[in-house]
Design a protein around this motif. Sequence first.
Motif, PDB file in Angstrom:
ATOM      1  N   LYS A   8       0.832  -1.197   0.000  1.00  0.00           N
ATOM      2  CA  LYS A   8       0.000   0.000   0.000  1.00  0.00           C
ATOM      3  C   LYS A   8       0.879   1.266   0.000  1.00  0.00           C
ATOM      4  CE  LYS A   8      -3.907  -2.258   0.264  1.00  0.00           C
ATOM      5  NZ  LYS A   8      -4.886  -2.232  -0.835  1.00  0.00           N
ATOM      6  N   TYR A   9       0.390   2.312  -0.729  1.00  0.00           N
ATOM      7  CA  TYR A   9       1.096   3.605  -0.794  1.00  0.00           C
ATOM      8  C   TYR A   9       0.132   4.697  -0.401  1.00  0.00           C
ATOM      9  CZ  TYR A   9       4.446   1.083  -3.735  1.00  0.00           C
ATOM     10  OH  TYR A   9       5.336   0.168  -4.231  1.00  0.00           O
ATOM     11  N   TYR A  10       0.679   5.713   0.279  1.00  0.00           N
ATOM     12  CA  TYR A  10      -0.158   6.877   0.589  1.00  0.00           C
ATOM     13  C   TYR A  10       0.746   8.117   0.652  1.00  0.00           C
ATOM     14  CZ  TYR A  10      -3.637   9.901   2.746  1.00  0.00           C
ATOM     15  OH  TYR A  10      -4.509  10.921   2.994  1.00  0.00           O
ATOM     16  N   LYS A  11       0.404   9.130  -0.146  1.00  0.00           N
ATOM     17  CA  LYS A  11       1.175  10.384  -0.150  1.00  0.00           C
ATOM     18  C   LYS A  11       0.540  11.369   0.821  1.00  0.00           C
ATOM     19  CE  LYS A  11       3.224  13.826  -3.229  1.00  0.00           C
ATOM     20  NZ  LYS A  11       3.373  14.260  -4.649  1.00  0.00           N
ATOM     21  N   LEU A  12       1.331  11.798   1.777  1.00  0.00           N
ATOM     22  CA  LEU A  12       0.802  12.655   2.830  1.00  0.00           C
ATOM     23  C   LEU A  12       0.488  14.067   2.325  1.00  0.00           C
ATOM     24  CD1 LEU A  12       3.161  11.772   5.824  1.00  0.00           C
ATOM     25  CD2 LEU A  12       0.853  10.913   5.365  1.00  0.00           C
ATOM     26  N   LYS A  13      -0.675  14.530   2.655  1.00  0.00           N
ATOM     27  CA  LYS A  13      -1.020  15.931   2.416  1.00  0.00           C
ATOM     28  C   LYS A  13      -0.695  16.769   3.652  1.00  0.00           C
ATOM     29  CE  LYS A  13      -4.736  14.709  -0.787  1.00  0.00           C
ATOM     30  NZ  LYS A  13      -6.189  14.766  -1.060  1.00  0.00           N
ATOM     31  N   GLY A  14      -0.746  16.117   4.774  1.00  0.00           N
ATOM     32  CA  GLY A  14      -0.366  16.770   6.013  1.00  0.00           C
ATOM     33  C   GLY A  14       0.931  16.188   6.529  1.00  0.00           C
ATOM     34  N   SER A  15       0.952  15.879   7.817  1.00  0.00           N
ATOM     35  CA  SER A  15       2.180  15.339   8.403  1.00  0.00           C
ATOM     36  C   SER A  15       1.967  14.001   9.101  1.00  0.00           C
ATOM     37  CB  SER A  15       2.754  16.344   9.413  1.00  0.00           C
ATOM     38  OG  SER A  15       1.815  16.559  10.467  1.00  0.00           O
ATOM     39  N   SER A  16       0.752  13.424   9.024  1.00  0.00           N
ATOM     40  CA  SER A  16       0.504  12.183   9.762  1.00  0.00           C
ATOM     41  C   SER A  16      -0.455  11.277   8.990  1.00  0.00           C
ATOM     42  CB  SER A  16      -0.077  12.489  11.152  1.00  0.00           C
ATOM     43  OG  SER A  16      -1.317  13.165  11.014  1.00  0.00           O
ATOM     44  N   LEU A  17      -0.444  10.005   9.388  1.00  0.00           N
ATOM     45  CA  LEU A  17      -1.347   9.008   8.792  1.00  0.00           C
ATOM     46  C   LEU A  17      -1.651   7.953   9.850  1.00  0.00           C
ATOM     47  CD1 LEU A  17      -2.766   7.739   6.316  1.00  0.00           C
ATOM     48  CD2 LEU A  17      -0.625   6.491   5.881  1.00  0.00           C
ATOM     49  N   ASN A  18      -2.950   7.641  10.016  1.00  0.00           N
ATOM     50  CA  ASN A  18      -3.368   6.587  10.938  1.00  0.00           C
ATOM     51  C   ASN A  18      -3.394   5.290  10.146  1.00  0.00           C
ATOM     52  OD1 ASN A  18      -4.611   4.825  12.740  1.00  0.00           O
ATOM     53  ND2 ASN A  18      -6.014   6.396  13.514  1.00  0.00           N
ATOM     54  N   VAL A  19      -2.275   4.565  10.171  1.00  0.00           N
ATOM     55  CA  VAL A  19      -2.138   3.324   9.405  1.00  0.00           C
ATOM     56  C   VAL A  19      -3.090   2.258   9.957  1.00  0.00           C
ATOM     57  CG1 VAL A  19      -0.522   1.514   8.702  1.00  0.00           C
ATOM     58  CG2 VAL A  19       0.242   3.892   8.885  1.00  0.00           C
ATOM     59  N   TYR A  20      -3.248   2.213  11.282  1.00  0.00           N
ATOM     60  CA  TYR A  20      -4.127   1.235  11.922  1.00  0.00           C
ATOM     61  C   TYR A  20      -5.550   1.412  11.415  1.00  0.00           C
ATOM     62  CZ  TYR A  20      -7.318  -0.516  15.507  1.00  0.00           C
ATOM     63  OH  TYR A  20      -8.359  -1.131  16.143  1.00  0.00           O
ATOM     64  N   ALA A  21      -6.059   2.612  11.462  1.00  0.00           N
ATOM     65  CA  ALA A  21      -7.455   2.828  11.079  1.00  0.00           C
ATOM     66  C   ALA A  21      -7.679   2.558   9.604  1.00  0.00           C
ATOM     67  CB  ALA A  21      -7.868   4.268  11.416  1.00  0.00           C
ATOM     68  N   ARG A  22      -6.659   2.790   8.780  1.00  0.00           N
ATOM     69  CA  ARG A  22      -6.840   2.636   7.336  1.00  0.00           C
ATOM     70  C   ARG A  22      -6.749   1.166   6.913  1.00  0.00           C
ATOM     71  NH1 ARG A  22      -6.857   5.869   2.783  1.00  0.00           N
ATOM     72  NH2 ARG A  22      -6.769   7.689   4.136  1.00  0.00           N
ATOM     73  N   TRP A  23      -5.852   0.359   7.501  1.00  0.00           N
ATOM     74  CA  TRP A  23      -5.636  -0.984   6.961  1.00  0.00           C
ATOM     75  C   TRP A  23      -5.623  -2.132   7.993  1.00  0.00           C
ATOM     76  CZ3 TRP A  23      -1.782   2.554   4.698  1.00  0.00           C
ATOM     77  CH2 TRP A  23      -2.148   3.026   3.410  1.00  0.00           C
ATOM     78  N   PHE A  24      -5.449  -1.837   9.290  1.00  0.00           N
ATOM     79  CA  PHE A  24      -5.235  -2.931  10.251  1.00  0.00           C
ATOM     80  C   PHE A  24      -6.274  -2.981  11.366  1.00  0.00           C
ATOM     81  CE2 PHE A  24      -1.087  -2.443   8.310  1.00  0.00           C
ATOM     82  CZ  PHE A  24      -0.657  -3.754   8.146  1.00  0.00           C
TER      83      PHE A  24
END
Length: 481
Positions: free
Chosen positions: A412-428
């Motif tokens: 999986k790839y995700y380009k940040l628009k801000g400075s953070s990403l909740n990987v758990y909520a998105r995929w796990f």
Amino acid sequence: MIRAALAALAVLLVVPTVALADGEFVQVNGDPSGKVYRIVGSAPLWIGPGVCAAANCYQGITYVNDLSAYRQTPADGALTYGGSDGATYGTYRWAGGAPLWISSCGYGPGCGAQILIDDTAYGDTPHVRQFPADGTVVRNVTDGAAYRFAGGAPLLVRCDLGPGCADPTQVDGGTFERLGSFNGPKHMRSYPADGTTVQNIEDGVFYRFAGNTLLPLSGCAGCSAVMIDGLTLRLAGTGTPTQPHIAAAPAEGTFLATESHTYRVAGGAAVQLTDCAQLGGCKGAVTVDSGTIASLGGGRLLATPKDGTVLRGLPSKRTWEIVGGKRRETFIAGVGGIEVDDGAIDLITIDAPPPPPPPAPAPFKPSISSGYKVFRTYTRFTSLKVKDAPAGSVVTVNCSGKRKGCPFKKQKYYKLKGSSLNVYARWFKKAKLKSGATVTVRVSSPTGARKQMVFKIRSRKLPVRTTRCSSPGAKLARCTT
């Protein structure tokens, strides 16, 4: 008293057409000034009472009605001494109507026929020139070269070309070194006066002196010019290299004028002016032509002022430094500079300051945080986040291990628009990971720097975490911060 004695003792002998010999005394009949002249090189030179008394002139004055029978100036080769300079320092040999001091009598005709005169005679401007007349040729016995005078200065010439070389007056290196006078007024210039015109007899090209150098003219029909030749140009007008008579470039500050524009030499270039009123009228501007400027003075002018040249604009008095042909304002106190008008400054391209450097990239220090809950047959993430990453960073998430509970098969790839990403909520969020599964979270910044965390799932134990980092273009290694 002396005038009365002269009138009483002199015999009135009117000689209107026959000139007297050198050294004789003459007075114009009825001249109320009572001037007494001494004949030098067939010319009458007004002398003061000191010479008249020393030579007992009142015993043999000849009276004439006028001076028409005499030369205007002494003939070439005439010899004199006396005066505040000559009485102490020696002999003058005349050339082109001017007296030239010589340092020795041991050459040429010697000094056997010197005539005593004084400062009055040397300053008798109707009959004495300060500098030899244009075209006068002398020979410097020290360097052996022949010189033809132009604008008061001697220019080396080939004597097989041009006029005046038959039996030239002989002078010496001391004459040239002291500019024709030991201590008194100079009778030579080092360089021809501004505006002096010369012509190369070999190719017909006319030149005009400006600021000690000569600049070619496109043409000069009807000009009165002194003849020079190719040797004059090649040797800077001299047979003695330490005493050049042609400079390599015009003197700084020299004014030049064409049919349409006026220029001032600065940094070796002709800077175009727009308002001579700001510069006292550009007095002394030497007339050249547009071809002179277009040809860069035959190689004696630069296209733009050399780097470091300082120009001072008037009336603003702002100072500018030339760098790479462009102007840059300078605020160094006391720097001076060549004065031009503000309009002239405006004609020069301004050197804009360079754009500010791009801001330094923010330090790459993202954090990868996690939380877990371990069960008997699987492990679940309770949190998995990427924080404090630069905008534009790419988060890559991979889960491997066959039949190990991975929630996706492809990376999986995700380009940040801000400075953070909740990987758990998105995929796990619902993933039940079995022992042997491997989860990799990598953050790659726009500069190429990377940070990676690998989670190895174990049975009934917390996952093993391994963190690696790399600078742009480098391999992943142990993180230092």
